[in-house]
Design an enzyme around this catalytic site. Sequence first.
Site, PDB file in Angstrom:
ATOM      1  N   VAL A   1      31.610  45.636 -27.456  1.00 18.69           N
ATOM      2  CA  VAL A   1      32.468  44.452 -27.424  1.00 18.69           C
ATOM      3  C   VAL A   1      33.511  44.660 -26.328  1.00 18.69           C
ATOM      4  O   VAL A   1      34.689  44.341 -26.478  1.00 18.69           O
ATOM      5  CB  VAL A   1      33.160  44.191 -28.783  1.00 18.69           C
ATOM      6  CG1 VAL A   1      33.592  42.720 -28.880  1.00 18.69           C
ATOM      7  CG2 VAL A   1      32.258  44.525 -29.950  1.00 18.69           C
ATOM      8  N   ALA A   2      33.049  45.258 -25.210  1.00 20.30           N
ATOM      9  CA  ALA A   2      33.905  45.537 -24.058  1.00 20.30           C
ATOM     10  C   ALA A   2      35.158  46.301 -24.499  1.00 20.30           C
ATOM     11  O   ALA A   2      35.066  47.258 -25.251  1.00 20.30           O
ATOM     12  CB  ALA A   2      34.231  44.250 -23.321  1.00 20.30           C
ATOM     13  N   CYS A   3      36.324  45.861 -24.051  1.00 22.23           N
ATOM     14  CA  CYS A   3      37.549  46.615 -24.310  1.00 22.23           C
ATOM     15  C   CYS A   3      37.990  46.589 -25.773  1.00 22.23           C
ATOM     16  O   CYS A   3      38.906  47.319 -26.151  1.00 22.23           O
ATOM     17  CB  CYS A   3      38.683  46.095 -23.429  1.00 22.23           C
ATOM     18  SG  CYS A   3      38.449  46.433 -21.676  1.00 22.23           S
ATOM     19  N   SER A   4      37.364  45.766 -26.593  1.00 23.42           N
ATOM     20  CA  SER A   4      37.688  45.731 -28.024  1.00 23.42           C
ATOM     21  C   SER A   4      36.710  46.550 -28.853  1.00 23.42           C
ATOM     22  O   SER A   4      36.765  46.528 -30.084  1.00 23.42           O
ATOM     23  CB  SER A   4      37.699  44.280 -28.527  1.00 23.42           C
ATOM     24  OG  SER A   4      38.719  43.537 -27.914  1.00 23.42           O
ATOM     25  N   SER A  44      37.950  50.418 -24.118  1.00 23.87           N
ATOM     26  CA  SER A  44      38.216  50.423 -25.557  1.00 23.87           C
ATOM     27  C   SER A  44      38.981  51.653 -26.017  1.00 23.87           C
ATOM     28  O   SER A  44      39.634  51.637 -27.068  1.00 23.87           O
ATOM     29  CB  SER A  44      36.894  50.337 -26.325  1.00 23.87           C
ATOM     30  OG  SER A  44      36.162  51.543 -26.233  1.00 23.87           O
TER      31      SER A  44
END
Length: 373
Positions: free
Chosen positions: A154-157, A334
Amino acid sequence: MFKPAITGTGVFTPENIITNDELVASFNAYADKMNAENAKAIDAGEMAPLQHSSSEFIFKASGIEQRHVLDKEGVLNPDVMHPQLRQRDDDEPGVMTEMALDACKKALAQAQVDASEIDLVICAASNMERAYPAIAIEIQKELGAGGFAFDMNVACSSATFGIQAAADMVRAGSVRKAIVVNPEICSGHLEWRDRDCHFIFGDVATASVIERSEDAKGAHFEIISTRCATQFSNNIRNNNGFLRRSRPDGVIDRRDMQFMQNGRKVFKEVVPMVSAHMLSHIADEGISADQLSRLWLHQANKSMNDFIGKKVLGRTPEDGEQPNILQDYANTSSAGSIIAFSKFSDDLTPGDYGVICSFGAGYSVGSVLLKRR
């Protein structure tokens, strides 16, 4: 229903450091080379010359002073401008697994948990070095963990979404002890030849042990609740993927096959989205902003974090309330909020509340409300 808790964290930090001055020297050498090679087109007005970067520009735009990377030589070589990593045989652990193991072992040691007790491994990161088998399953094997494992992007999350997934399973009783690991090789998806973003990312790996609060062997953080949200946006995008060779121009060196963003729009749209998300999350749990002792935010941009901290707390954060680590690590996708949590949480006392929050491409935002126990 069981109460999940974070009982240990670990951080793997690559030895190689690239300072802003080193990065600027490399980029400017590349810019001069390209301008010389295209002098006729530039003189004819057919193309614009590449502009120099500067350490002052980088720090003002981001608050970043340096970054850690797996490979320094390739990144700083004006004729290469990307990391050069050793080709590994299929029967040896991949580079992401190697990074992950270091962070996992540190997290397990802090939690006083043996790897064999882990029954869930989630590898949550912005990019995976291969499609399959899952990196998480390889980590599970090398750790000697049991149960099952899967990858999440979820990419950076990714880290906070991974923590929510693990916490939900611990809470429901389907797993007892989990580890969420975030090996981020951001140097591999950064376009180091782009002045607007060549300074943003660094490499790192983080890991968090999540288990039943009743099983914790020492001080820990109870996960009161988690909340995730997504809203589609093209303002942060990377078009690389397994279908690349199936498209007419898929195999050429295209700029959109690396990290791309519209920074101004991201700042304008993400800051209010994240602030509202965090305030809604704590309000629904009956927690007021003045009860928060710490905000561990995604480490992408100092100004962005300062704005979010001010909106959530209703005032300018005091020293230590909203710690930044990006001056030393840069944006590590993340892993950034977990680095901040790992390095700036031991001083909290029982009863103190804090929020881990990450946000990025998607858009996506994930928050974890914690209470020190």
